[in-house]
Design a protein around this motif. Structure first.
Motif, PDB file in Angstrom:
ATOM      1  N   SER A   1       0.819  -1.223   0.000  1.00  0.00           N
ATOM      2  CA  SER A   1       0.000   0.000   0.000  1.00  0.00           C
ATOM      3  C   SER A   1       0.850   1.269   0.000  1.00  0.00           C
ATOM      4  CB  SER A   1      -0.943   0.004   1.205  1.00  0.00           C
ATOM      5  OG  SER A   1      -0.195  -0.011   2.415  1.00  0.00           O
ATOM      6  N   ASP A   2       2.158   1.142   0.251  1.00  0.00           N
ATOM      7  CA  ASP A   2       3.074   2.289   0.278  1.00  0.00           C
ATOM      8  C   ASP A   2       3.789   2.478  -1.057  1.00  0.00           C
ATOM      9  OD1 ASP A   2       2.496   2.445   3.059  1.00  0.00           O
ATOM     10  OD2 ASP A   2       4.045   0.941   3.453  1.00  0.00           O
ATOM     11  N   ALA A   3       3.439   1.659  -2.061  1.00  0.00           N
ATOM     12  CA  ALA A   3       4.205   1.626  -3.313  1.00  0.00           C
ATOM     13  C   ALA A   3       3.368   2.066  -4.512  1.00  0.00           C
ATOM     14  CB  ALA A   3       4.723   0.212  -3.561  1.00  0.00           C
ATOM     15  N   ASN A   4       4.098   2.466  -5.556  1.00  0.00           N
ATOM     16  CA  ASN A   4       3.445   2.737  -6.829  1.00  0.00           C
ATOM     17  C   ASN A   4       3.273   1.411  -7.589  1.00  0.00           C
ATOM     18  OD1 ASN A   4       5.946   2.125  -8.072  1.00  0.00           O
ATOM     19  ND2 ASN A   4       6.532   4.276  -8.192  1.00  0.00           N
ATOM     20  N   TYR A   5       2.762   1.474  -8.791  1.00  0.00           N
ATOM     21  CA  TYR A   5       2.455   0.245  -9.533  1.00  0.00           C
ATOM     22  C   TYR A   5       3.686  -0.552  -9.945  1.00  0.00           C
ATOM     23  CZ  TYR A   5       3.584   2.889 -13.736  1.00  0.00           C
ATOM     24  OH  TYR A   5       4.220   3.641 -14.676  1.00  0.00           O
ATOM     25  N   THR A   6       4.875   0.050  -9.892  1.00  0.00           N
ATOM     26  CA  THR A   6       6.090  -0.699 -10.232  1.00  0.00           C
ATOM     27  C   THR A   6       6.788  -1.278  -9.001  1.00  0.00           C
ATOM     28  OG1 THR A   6       7.485   1.278 -10.161  1.00  0.00           O
ATOM     29  CG2 THR A   6       6.481   0.714 -12.292  1.00  0.00           C
ATOM     30  N   GLY A   7       6.231  -1.036  -7.818  1.00  0.00           N
ATOM     31  CA  GLY A   7       6.788  -1.621  -6.602  1.00  0.00           C
ATOM     32  C   GLY A   7       7.788  -0.747  -5.872  1.00  0.00           C
ATOM     33  N   ASP A   8       7.993   0.484  -6.345  1.00  0.00           N
ATOM     34  CA  ASP A   8       8.864   1.420  -5.631  1.00  0.00           C
ATOM     35  C   ASP A   8       8.028   2.150  -4.580  1.00  0.00           C
ATOM     36  OD1 ASP A   8      10.973   0.783  -7.357  1.00  0.00           O
ATOM     37  OD2 ASP A   8      10.487   2.425  -8.719  1.00  0.00           O
TER      38      ASP A   8
END
Length: 133
Positions: free
Chosen positions: A23-30
């Protein structure tokens, strides 16, 4: 960003430690920089509150450097140190490290920041810091 050399955690207890979640990440996992900035502010406020012996307000982000990305699943550790105490303000350095990949453990320093907090009373106006014990 350049490839960072592996680091080791400082030889003291972290002020704050948290796992980076999806939930703390953007769609690329960063992990979002805003999430990290919020966590840095929380970590920095902890020694400021102790020094002020009460409520503080963030008045400045003096510096903030993102050195490396944080990924979902990283264990994020925040190490703080008071670098200056004035009449009403406290300046805190925050260093952020991640530990990742439990099968092949890696530790990296990912962020450095310096923030200033002001001691405030119940009226939310600046108040003097108490004498240091």
């Amino acid at each position: 960003m350049t490839t960072a050399a592996p680091a080791t955690l400082p030889d003291r207890q972290p002020t704050l430690r948290v796992a980076a979640m999806p939930s703390d990440a953007n769609y690329t996992g960063d992990i979002f920089g805003g999430w990290l900035m919020g966590q840095v502010d929380i970590a920095g406020s902890i020694p400021a509150v102790h020094r002020a012996k009460g409520r503080v307000a963030t008045i400045a982000v003096n510096s903030f450097v993102f050195k490396q990305p944080i990924f979902v699943g990283d264990i994020v550790s925040f190490y703080t140190r008071i670098v200056k105490a004035g009449t009403t303000s406290v300046t805190v350095d925050v260093e952020v490290f991640v530990q990742r990949d439990p099968e092949n453990p890696t530790c990296l320093k990912v962020t450095e920041a310096t923030l200033t907090y002001v001691a405030v009373g119940e009226d939310r106006k600046p108040r003097p810091l108490p004498p240091q014990e």
